[in-house]
Design a protein around this motif. Structure first.
Motif, short mmCIF file in Angstrom:
data_model
loop_
_atom_site.label_atom_id
_atom_site.label_comp_id
_atom_site.label_asym_id
_atom_site.label_seq_id
_atom_site.Cartn_x
_atom_site.Cartn_y
_atom_site.Cartn_z
N VAL A 149 0.73 -1.21 -0.08
CA VAL A 149 -0.11 0.05 0.01
C VAL A 149 0.84 1.33 -0.08
N TYR A 150 0.52 2.21 -0.57
CA TYR A 150 1.18 3.64 -0.75
C TYR A 150 1.06 4.45 0.62
N VAL A 151 2.12 4.87 1.15
CA VAL A 151 2.35 5.50 2.28
C VAL A 151 2.87 6.91 2.21
N GLY A 152 2.92 7.09 0.72
CA GLY A 152 3.56 8.27 0.15
C GLY A 152 3.66 8.21 -1.36
N PRO A 153 4.02 9.29 -2.00
CA PRO A 153 4.51 9.23 -3.50
C PRO A 153 5.46 8.12 -3.79
N SER A 154 5.38 7.13 -4.44
CA SER A 154 6.40 6.25 -4.63
C SER A 154 6.93 5.70 -3.45
N GLN A 155 6.22 5.36 -2.27
CA GLN A 155 6.47 4.84 -1.25
C GLN A 155 5.58 3.76 -0.49
N LEU A 156 6.16 2.39 -0.60
CA LEU A 156 5.27 1.54 -0.11
C LEU A 156 5.56 0.65 0.90
N LEU A 157 4.38 0.44 1.71
CA LEU A 157 4.68 -0.69 2.91
C LEU A 157 4.09 -1.83 2.34
N VAL A 158 5.04 -2.86 2.37
CA VAL A 158 5.01 -4.08 1.96
C VAL A 158 4.97 -5.07 3.03
N THR A 159 3.90 -6.09 2.82
CA THR A 159 3.81 -7.00 3.90
C THR A 159 3.73 -8.54 3.16
N LEU A 160 4.17 -9.45 3.42
CA LEU A 160 4.56 -10.64 3.13
C LEU A 160 4.34 -11.82 4.01
N ASP A 161 3.18 -12.57 3.49
CA ASP A 161 3.30 -14.05 4.26
C ASP A 161 3.83 -15.20 3.62
N VAL A 162 4.92 -15.62 4.10
CA VAL A 162 5.63 -17.01 3.47
C VAL A 162 5.49 -18.17 4.47
N ALA A 163 5.21 -19.44 3.68
CA ALA A 163 5.32 -20.67 4.40
C ALA A 163 6.67 -21.32 3.87
N PRO A 164 7.51 -21.52 5.19
CA PRO A 164 8.95 -22.07 4.70
C PRO A 164 8.73 -23.58 4.26
N CYS A 165 9.78 -24.04 3.66
CA CYS A 165 9.79 -25.45 3.42
C CYS A 165 9.81 -26.44 4.78
N GLY A 166 9.41 -27.65 4.40
CA GLY A 166 9.23 -28.31 5.69
C GLY A 166 10.52 -28.86 6.37
N ASP A 167 11.50 -29.23 5.65
CA ASP A 167 12.65 -29.60 6.26
C ASP A 167 13.37 -28.40 7.08
N LEU A 168 13.02 -27.02 6.36
CA LEU A 168 13.66 -25.75 7.02
C LEU A 168 13.19 -25.81 8.63
N ARG A 169 11.98 -26.19 8.79
CA ARG A 169 11.46 -25.88 10.20
C ARG A 169 11.92 -27.05 11.01
N ALA A 170 12.74 -28.20 10.77
CA ALA A 170 13.31 -28.88 11.55
C ALA A 170 14.95 -28.42 11.93
N ARG A 171 15.35 -27.40 11.09
CA ARG A 171 16.36 -26.89 11.45
C ARG A 171 16.60 -25.75 12.64
N PRO A 172 17.85 -25.37 12.79
CA PRO A 172 17.65 -24.26 13.88
C PRO A 172 17.12 -22.89 13.39
N ALA A 173 16.36 -22.43 14.63
CA ALA A 173 15.76 -21.22 14.26
C ALA A 173 16.46 -19.87 13.58
N GLY A 174 17.66 -20.14 13.84
CA GLY A 174 18.66 -18.97 13.44
C GLY A 174 18.74 -18.99 12.11
N GLU A 175 18.82 -20.14 11.38
CA GLU A 175 18.90 -20.22 9.88
C GLU A 175 17.68 -19.55 9.14
N LEU A 176 16.41 -19.81 9.92
CA LEU A 176 15.27 -19.21 9.14
C LEU A 176 15.25 -17.72 9.31
#
Length: 304
Positions: free
Chosen positions: A251-278
């Motif tokens: 969404v625009y918060v000013g001229p040519s200025q965007l606030l971006v929000t992103l929802d992502v689902a990580p791969c299954g094998d990444l969930r078993a790794r240390p949280a720092g990697e994610l």
């Protein structure tokens, strides 16, 4: 650079409209033409509107602070909305009212050649302002790979768009006023003049509605158009650690200025790794989004 172009466009329009307004006022006093009075009010309204746009440009450049963490970019939308109201009230309604008054009490047209001369000179000043605004729109549209028409609809900076539409309406209004005076001279029918005044008022009301509608959309956090969303998706690119991008919003918060929000689902094998990697992956993706010139901030949410 874009701000400098917008400021130049607004200042050129303000100077041209002020000179035109004074000349039209003198001609209206001499000729008594209702259409000329309508054009005078139109030009004074446009001059005031350029002042409002300039205020918006200056105030929108203030740095982010605690109360406005994304800056003051939306100031431009507020002042552009006030400018649209000015076009409607001062230019549109008063022009229609002057036309109705002149229709009920027709007045003789005096020294019409003075009015014609002023209108022709005014057209030159308006044309100069219109070309300046169009030049900026074409440059901005080319930078975003859009046509001028597409950019008029999608532009997030209302300054050049407002000036361009104002000047387009002004050129049409000048043609209507000129036609009214010439037809009055040829036919002797006094109603050409008030008819042109009312037509100018309706034209300005339509332009005001178009500008107010766009400013309103931007004020309530309008979503970025499809072509901007495509560039954001390209910035994200394929990520081996992402199983699915659930939602991408901007969404625009000013001229040519965007606030971006992103929802992502990580791969299954990444969930078993240390949280720092994610966390590292998410941080890298956010930095990639922030490198996009239009992104003011990005928020990434990891979902299951």
């Amino acid at each position: 650079m874009a701000d400098e172009s917008s400021t130049r466009t607004v200042l050129v329009a303000a100077g041209a409209n002020l000179a035109i307004a004074v000349a039209k006022a003198v001609a209206a006093l001499i000729t008594g033409s209702a259409a000329m009075w309508a054009e005078t009010m139109h030009s004074f309204a446009d001059t005031g509107n350029e002042v409002l746009l300039f205020l918006g440009l200056r105030r929108s450049k203030r740095k982010p602070d605690r109360n406005h963490p994304f800056g003051y970019g939306q100031e431009r939308y507020f002042w552009a909305f006030l400018a649209a109201l000015g076009i409607f009230l001062v230019g549109g309604l008063l022009s229609i009212g002057e036309g109705v008054r002149s229709l009920l009490v027709p007045e003789p047209l005096e020294s019409p050649w003075i009015g014609i001369g002023v209108l022709v000179v005014s057209a030159g000043f308006e044309g100069w302002s219109w070309l300046t605004a169009r030049r900026q729109l074409r440059e901005d549209a080319k930078a975003r790979r859009r046509s001028v028409r597409e950019h008029l609809v999608r532009a997030s900076d209302p300054s050049a768009t407002t000036v361009y539409l104002e000047d387009s309406a002004a050129l049409i209004g000048l043609a209507l006023a000129l036609a009214a005076i010439v037809l009055h001279m040829i036919t002797g029918w006094a109603w050409w003049d008030p008819a042109a005044s009312m037509a100018i008022g309706v034209l300005l009301a339509v332009v005001a509605w178009l500008l107010a509608r766009r400013s309103k959309a931007l004020l309530i956090d309008a979503a970025a158009p499809d072509d901007v969303m495509e560039t954001l998706r390209d910035s994200i690119g394929p990520q081996p650690w992402i199983e699915e991008v659930r939602e991408l919003r901007a969404v625009y918060v000013g001229p040519s200025q965007l606030l971006v929000t992103l929802d992502v689902a990580p791969c299954g094998d990444l969930r078993a790794r240390p949280a720092g990697e994610l966390v590292d992956h998410v941080t890298d993706l956010r930095e990639r989004l922030l490198r996009h010139p239009a992104v003011a901030d990005a928020v990434i949410t990891v979902v299951s």
